[in-house]
Design a protein around this motif. Structure first.
Motif, PDB file in Angstrom:
ATOM      1  N   SER A 280       0.837  -1.197   0.000  1.00  0.00           N
ATOM      2  CA  SER A 280       0.000   0.000   0.000  1.00  0.00           C
ATOM      3  C   SER A 280       0.874   1.250   0.000  1.00  0.00           C
ATOM      4  O   SER A 280       1.927   1.278   0.644  1.00  0.00           O
ATOM      5  CB  SER A 280      -0.912   0.020   1.234  1.00  0.00           C
ATOM      6  N   LYS A 282      -0.180   4.030   1.231  1.00  0.00           N
ATOM      7  CA  LYS A 282      -0.692   4.912   2.273  1.00  0.00           C
ATOM      8  C   LYS A 282       0.479   5.476   3.067  1.00  0.00           C
ATOM      9  O   LYS A 282       1.339   4.731   3.549  1.00  0.00           O
ATOM     10  CB  LYS A 282      -1.636   4.149   3.206  1.00  0.00           C
ATOM     11  N   PHE A 312      -4.670  10.159   1.893  1.00  0.00           N
ATOM     12  CA  PHE A 312      -4.179   8.787   1.809  1.00  0.00           C
ATOM     13  C   PHE A 312      -2.655   8.777   1.663  1.00  0.00           C
ATOM     14  O   PHE A 312      -1.956   8.028   2.362  1.00  0.00           O
ATOM     15  CB  PHE A 312      -4.832   8.082   0.617  1.00  0.00           C
ATOM     16  N   ASP A 315      -1.250  10.199   5.051  1.00  0.00           N
ATOM     17  CA  ASP A 315      -1.673   9.426   6.222  1.00  0.00           C
ATOM     18  C   ASP A 315      -1.689  10.286   7.488  1.00  0.00           C
ATOM     19  O   ASP A 315      -1.177   9.882   8.545  1.00  0.00           O
ATOM     20  CB  ASP A 315      -0.754   8.214   6.413  1.00  0.00           C
ATOM     21  N   GLU A 446     -15.265   3.337   0.330  1.00  0.00           N
ATOM     22  CA  GLU A 446     -14.039   3.399   1.140  1.00  0.00           C
ATOM     23  C   GLU A 446     -13.817   2.132   1.954  1.00  0.00           C
ATOM     24  O   GLU A 446     -12.676   1.708   2.158  1.00  0.00           O
ATOM     25  CB  GLU A 446     -14.093   4.616   2.066  1.00  0.00           C
ATOM     26  N   ASN A 449     -11.610  -0.454   0.443  1.00  0.00           N
ATOM     27  CA  ASN A 449     -10.258  -0.003   0.078  1.00  0.00           C
ATOM     28  C   ASN A 449     -10.175   0.459  -1.363  1.00  0.00           C
ATOM     29  O   ASN A 449      -9.217   0.150  -2.089  1.00  0.00           O
ATOM     30  CB  ASN A 449      -9.221  -1.102   0.340  1.00  0.00           C
ATOM     31  N   ASN A 477      -6.616   0.966  -3.057  1.00  0.00           N
ATOM     32  CA  ASN A 477      -5.642   1.509  -2.114  1.00  0.00           C
ATOM     33  C   ASN A 477      -4.402   0.644  -1.992  1.00  0.00           C
ATOM     34  O   ASN A 477      -3.350   1.122  -1.570  1.00  0.00           O
ATOM     35  CB  ASN A 477      -6.268   1.672  -0.725  1.00  0.00           C
TER      36      ASN A 477
END
Length: 581
Positions: A280, A282, A312, A315, A446, A449, A477
């Motif tokens: 990810s 993120k 995202f 974070d 959401e 993901n 994501n």
């Protein structure tokens, strides 16, 4: 004012301007009228007088279309004195993605001077809230577009292109961001793909020096991050070998970026590879650029939809900073609270930028127009501007809400564009309504993901009843992307959007059945890149490009239609307010 070099002097000027709004606005209007009273447009209303009260009494509030015939005559070679008493230096091209039509706005040196001044203010405000923001390097994704020469001998280009090529930008004061990671040759590269690749590569090479990161618009920065996801392996290879990819053929890019690469650096390549190989992305930004203090770019108005993507990537570790409010017509305002939450962003109007007036929303009466100092807290207004370059009482098309004051200067929240985005019957859906409805729908996806990378719409009226079509590009994501879309989830998204639209839409949809079910058409990854490339091929520039919220071009619509992979329609009728039954 265009020679500010000291931070304290700039701060003192900002305090003075925002503390003496009425006096400065009066002086601005007086100066403009002295220059422009004998222009052909104003002559018909003022007969050569520069009286401010006569101006307010006789000159009507208009739109760009009222000035267009005069501007076109100047573009075609007639004297610039038709529209402006000051010598014109060019014409600013609007992006055309908000209204569907590009405008040619007269420009002179005052526009660039004020743009530079607004940038000065942005820098000193940031320095008050973010320690050391200008002690490292700034990774800003900046681009210039082509300039064309009009029959008048004056160039036409985008405001950002004029500014980035000006001495104001090339020779900044010390309190601006100290230096950019990107060499000027890369910013000026006409190939946006080569330029974007090189800008990101330079930012990775100097990752430990970067203290600020961003772009003019949030959409461009998100576009850059998605591009980085596709190309980081090539960039690591370049860093590892010290050699730039062969497909970078622009000589300015090759020479300047090769110097920055400096030679093989396998250790840095390994560091970046370890970060980018995660499942990810993120929180990827503070990992790639560990010393960066903020992400910068306009995130208000239609740019608000990119906030979830930015959040995202950071974070919650970095603030999102929306620095200023400007348009092709004029610079306007600066964000005096750079660390506030995206939903709390307001802009403080700087009174020497132009002469500002405001039409109260829903008054429906030009006599109700008020000056900058007379706006009321909490009220909504449409912005009207009189500029130094020949626009007099021209509606900008933006709706703003007064949220407070900095000294005596009003602060405004950007609410929406005034124009209707989409309509298929007698309803009228604004940009603000559409964005809010889509935001509610994205909350449905959401939990899976999935994020909405971008969207647009168009009114499908070829069939009866007409209905709204939304094109969505979705992004997983996680690194492995989206395996399969849940049809029930997507149908629910359709219903949530319809339920969130205005009462008239819901009445025509549910009670009278004169509007059909809203449809979401999911498109392939990269579709909105293709849409952007189409508009850039038509003359837009990447720096100023904004995804149009409603597609009006058949050719652009075909770009989207050719990429559709699935279609979903709402199955539930939205509720109808009892008062409309």
């Amino acid at each position: 004012m265009n020679t500010l070099t000291d931070k304290d002097v700039a701060m003192s000027l900002l305090e003075d301007l925002t503390s003496n709004v009425k006096q400065i606005q009066d002086e601005v209007l007086e100066e403009i009228l002295r220059c422009d009273a004998n222009t052909e447009y104003l002559q018909s209303f003022l007969h050569g007088s520069a009286d401010k009260e006569l101006f307010k009494k006789n000159v009507p509030v208009g739109t760009y279309e009222d000035f267009k015939p005069y501007i076109e005559r100047v573009v075609n070679g007639e004297p610039s004195g038709l529209v402006s008493g000051r010598p014109l230096t060019g014409f600013v091209l609007s992006s055309g993605t908000s209204s569907g039509k590009q405008k040619l706005i007269p420009m002179n040196d005052k526009y660039l001077e004020n743009t530079k001044l607004l940038t000065d203010f942005r820098s000193i405000v940031l320095s008050k809230h973010v320690d050391g923001h200008n002690q490292g390097k700034s990774l800003k994704l900046l681009f210039t577009g082509p300039s064309s020469m009009t029959l008048s001998g004056l160039p036409a280009s985008y405001a950002s292109t004029f500014f980035f090529k000006s001495d104001y930008f090339k020779n900044p004061p010390s309190f601006w961001d100290t230096s950019f990671t990107t060499p000027g040759e890369v910013i000026y590269c006409p190939d946006t793909k080569q330029s974007l690749y090189c800008q990101l590569l330079c930012g990775l090479v100097m990752r430990d020096e970067v203290t600020g990161i961003g772009a003019v618009f949030a959409s461009i920065f998100v576009q850059g991050m998605i591009f980085l996801e596709k190309t980081w392996k090539d960039m690591c290879s370049n860093i590892r070998s010290g050699q730039l990819s062969d497909w970078i053929t622009d000589l300015g890019c090759r020479e300047s970026v090769s110097k920055i690469l400096g030679g093989p650096n396998p250790q840095l390549a390994d560091q970046i590879q370890d970060i980018c190989s995660q499942k990810s992305w993120k929180g990827i930004i503070p990992q790639l650029w560990p010393n960066t203090k903020f992400v910068e770019g306009v995130i208000t108005g239609q740019m608000a939809q990119y906030v979830p993507a930015l959040e995202f990537y950071v974070d919650d570790q970095l603030p999102l900073y929306s620095p200023a409010y400007s348009s092709s017509e004029s610079p306007f305002a600066v964000n005096m609270n750079p660390l506030c939450k995206p939903q709390d962003i307001s802009y403080t109007f700087i009174p020497n930028m132009s002469y500002f007036e405001f039409l109260p929303i829903d008054e429906g009466n030009d006599d109700a127009i008020v000056d900058l100092v007379d706006v009321k807290l909490g009220s909504y207004y449409e912005l009207v501007v009189t500029t130094y370059s020949g626009l007099h009482r021209c509606k900008v098309g933006d709706v703003l809400q007064v949220t407070g004051f900095y000294n005596s200067a009003p602060q405004f929240k950007f609410v929406r564009r005034q124009n209707v985005v989409i309509s298929v019957y007698l309803e009228a859906t604004t940009e603000e309504e559409l964005l809010k409805a889509v935001k509610r729908a994205t909350e449905v996806i959401e939990s899976s993901n999935i994020m909405l990378r971008d969207f647009t719409c168009y009114p499908h009226i070829a069939d009866t009843p007409g209905h709204y079509v939304l094109y969505w590009e979705l992004k997983g994501n996680n690194y492995d992307g989206i395996s399969e879309l849940d049809p029930d989830m997507m149908v629910e998204c359709c219903s949530v959007i319809e339920e969130s639209l205005n009462a008239l839409y819901r009445k025509f949809r549910s009670k009278e059945k004169t509007i059909g079910a809203l449809e979401i058409r999911v498109v392939q990854p990269g579709t909105f890149d293709s849409l952007m490339e189409y508009f850039i091929a038509q003359g837009a520039t990447l720096t100023q490009y904004k995804t149009p919220r409603c597609i009006k071009s058949p050719e652009a619509l075909q770009v989207l239609e050719s990429k559709v992979v699935s279609r979903f329609s709402g199955e539930k009728l939205p509720h109808v307010d009892s008062v409309l039954c």
